[in-house]
Design an enzyme around this catalytic site. Structure first.
Site, PDB file in Angstrom:
ATOM      1  N   THR A 183      24.313   0.838 -34.520  1.00 11.74           N
ATOM      2  CA  THR A 183      23.972   0.756 -33.112  1.00 11.74           C
ATOM      3  C   THR A 183      22.958  -0.657 -33.068  1.00 11.74           C
ATOM      4  O   THR A 183      22.549  -0.952 -34.050  1.00 11.74           O
ATOM      5  CB  THR A 183      22.320   2.120 -33.514  1.00 11.74           C
ATOM      6  N   ARG A 211      26.781  16.092 -30.767  1.00  7.59           N
ATOM      7  CA  ARG A 211      25.654  15.624 -31.282  1.00  7.59           C
ATOM      8  C   ARG A 211      24.673  14.892 -30.927  1.00  7.59           C
ATOM      9  O   ARG A 211      25.429  13.848 -30.128  1.00  7.59           O
ATOM     10  CB  ARG A 211      26.924  14.888 -32.655  1.00  7.59           C
ATOM     11  N   VAL A 212      23.833  14.683 -31.483  1.00  8.71           N
ATOM     12  CA  VAL A 212      22.381  13.458 -31.005  1.00  8.71           C
ATOM     13  C   VAL A 212      21.958  13.172 -31.902  1.00  8.71           C
ATOM     14  O   VAL A 212      22.340  13.965 -32.894  1.00  8.71           O
ATOM     15  CB  VAL A 212      22.106  14.169 -30.571  1.00  8.71           C
ATOM     16  N   GLY A 213      22.269  11.199 -31.819  1.00 10.77           N
ATOM     17  CA  GLY A 213      21.385  10.675 -33.123  1.00 10.77           C
ATOM     18  C   GLY A 213      20.633  10.394 -33.156  1.00 10.77           C
ATOM     19  O   GLY A 213      19.611  11.090 -32.679  1.00 10.77           O
ATOM     20  N   ASP A 214      20.232   9.526 -34.142  1.00 13.00           N
ATOM     21  CA  ASP A 214      18.215   8.941 -34.032  1.00 13.00           C
ATOM     22  C   ASP A 214      17.894   8.685 -33.149  1.00 13.00           C
ATOM     23  O   ASP A 214      16.521   8.187 -32.807  1.00 13.00           O
ATOM     24  CB  ASP A 214      18.324   8.763 -36.402  1.00 13.00           C
ATOM     25  N   THR A 234      18.609   1.862 -37.760  1.00 17.50           N
ATOM     26  CA  THR A 234      20.569   1.995 -37.656  1.00 17.50           C
ATOM     27  C   THR A 234      21.087   2.978 -39.160  1.00 17.50           C
ATOM     28  O   THR A 234      20.573   2.879 -39.665  1.00 17.50           O
ATOM     29  CB  THR A 234      20.819   0.675 -37.840  1.00 17.50           C
ATOM     30  N   GLY A 235      22.623   3.221 -38.745  1.00 19.03           N
ATOM     31  CA  GLY A 235      23.059   4.030 -39.974  1.00 19.03           C
ATOM     32  C   GLY A 235      23.242   5.793 -39.662  1.00 19.03           C
ATOM     33  O   GLY A 235      23.038   5.593 -38.984  1.00 19.03           O
ATOM     34  N   GLY A 237      22.642   8.689 -38.632  1.00 20.51           N
ATOM     35  CA  GLY A 237      21.616   9.329 -38.074  1.00 20.51           C
ATOM     36  C   GLY A 237      20.593   9.980 -38.172  1.00 20.51           C
ATOM     37  O   GLY A 237      19.418  10.242 -38.466  1.00 20.51           O
TER      38      GLY A 237
HETATM   39  N1  GLY Z   1      22.310   5.437 -35.858  1.00 23.95           N
HETATM   40  C1  GLY Z   1      22.715   6.271 -34.958  1.00 23.95           C
HETATM   41  C2  GLY Z   1      23.523   7.147 -34.953  1.00 23.95           C
HETATM   42  O1  GLY Z   1      23.595   8.047 -36.638  1.00 23.95           O
HETATM   43  O2  GLY Z   1      23.723   7.551 -34.248  1.00 23.95           O
END
Ligand code: GLY
Length: 326
Positions: A183, A211-214, A234-235, A237
């Site tokens: 990201t 799915r949605v991340g951070d 980043t990483g 999520g």
């Molecule tokens: N950090 C991005 C995700 O996990 O989608």
């Protein structure tokens, strides 16, 4: 009634105490850095920072700088973790998440967006044109098209090939490496010393559909408080979502911590919070932060995290320190 009276009396006594005594005192009034600052996650941030720096030199505001940086990365259709060139979900669809936050505390976010080239600009349009913060999926796409963002069904051949290869085993296992979690998170400070931030990503490769991340979640992947500082992540999520990490980093800076110390404390907290769910060997998480004075912090769970900085005209890529040593 008597108990209630006693309770209220006790509360009154408490409120008379000097509340400030519970909060570490900030040592000095910060002087805002006004010579231009952009920090972005990973090596590719260098290219993003150049776009933001150009906006700064043209007199743009911090929000223009971070949006330009995000757009630069989204325009690179060979990039496997951002924009329409990004690796798809399990079902072969590339779905995009982005957010933006300005110096007034306004925020916009878009999740699970398909077939739109510039999610970061859609997030900005949500922030500026709607009373909402987040739009998702089909509704977000409808909003984007209605606001002049054309639909684009581009497929990156390299992403398609990687998906076909993944399908052979269809093993869903997030892996620590920069290919799967890079990201871009961007923080910018303009000539008035004001802060803004943005994130944009195609999220975790081969994720479950929906799915949605951070990255698009205000407080997790990004937080900006123009009285204190800004942070991005980043990483993996899920680890960051459980920890509200960007908000935490900004709150730690509010209590007087340097951005570096705040990032380090937030990584420790993230590892603690996720300890019962995941082995620390099985994920990466990384933070980047700055304060009003243009001081910067970066920290990650594992080695390998790098960030790009453009400060007072000087571009650099730097390695982050990490909690574990590989
Ligand atoms: N950090 C991005 C995700 O996990 O989608």
């Amino acid at each position: 009634m008597k108990n209630r009276r006693n309770f209220l009396k006790a509360l009154g006594a408490l409120s008379a105490l000097p509340l400030l005594s519970f909060v570490p005192e900030r040592k000095k009034t910060p002087v805002r850095f006004k010579k231009g600052l952009v920090i972005s996650t990973w090596n590719f941030g260098l290219k993003a920072n150049a776009a933001a720096a150009q906006k700064f030199l043209d007199g743009g505001k911090a929000v223009d700088m971070v949006e330009a940086a995000g757009r630069e990365m989204e325009s690179d259709l060979t990039e496997l973790s951002i924009g329409l060139g990004g690796l798809p979900d399990r079902e072969g669809h590339t779905t995009l998440d982005a957010c933006i936050m300005n110096h007034e505390g306004k925020a916009g976010s878009v999740c699970f967006l398909e077939q739109i080239m510039h999610p970061v600009s859609v997030a900005r349009a949500i922030m500026e044109k709607t009373p909402h913060v987040i739009l998702v999926g089909e509704g977000a796409q409808q909003f984007a098209v209605a606001n002049g963002f054309p639909k684009d069904n581009y497929t990156n051949p390299a992403a398609e090939k990687a998906w076909q290869e993944w399908l052979i085993k269809s093993e869903y296992k997030p892996i620590i490496n920069i290919e799967n979690h890079d990201t871009i998170g961007i923080l910018g400070q303009d000539a008035d010393g004001n802060l803004s931030g943005a994130c944009t990503t195609s999220g975790l490769a081969f994720k479950m559909r929906g799915r949605v991340g951070d990255s698009p979640i205000i407080g997790s992947g990004l937080y900006v408080d123009n009285k204190v500082g800004a942070a991005t992540a980043t990483g993996l999520g899920e680890t960051i979502l459980r920890s509200c990490s960007s908000f935490l980093i900004v709150e730690l800076m509010r209590q007087g911590l340097h951005p570096q110390a705040a990032c380090e404390e937030a990584i420790k907290r993230l590892v603690e919070i996720n300890a019962s769910i995941l082995k620390v060997e099985d994920y990466q998480a990384c933070f980047l932060a700055c304060n009003l004075e243009g001081e910067v912090g970066a920290y990650s769970v594992h080695p390998g995290f790098t960030y790009a900085i453009w400060k007072d005209g000087k571009p650099e890529v730097l390695p982050s320190k990490s909690l574990l040593n590989g």
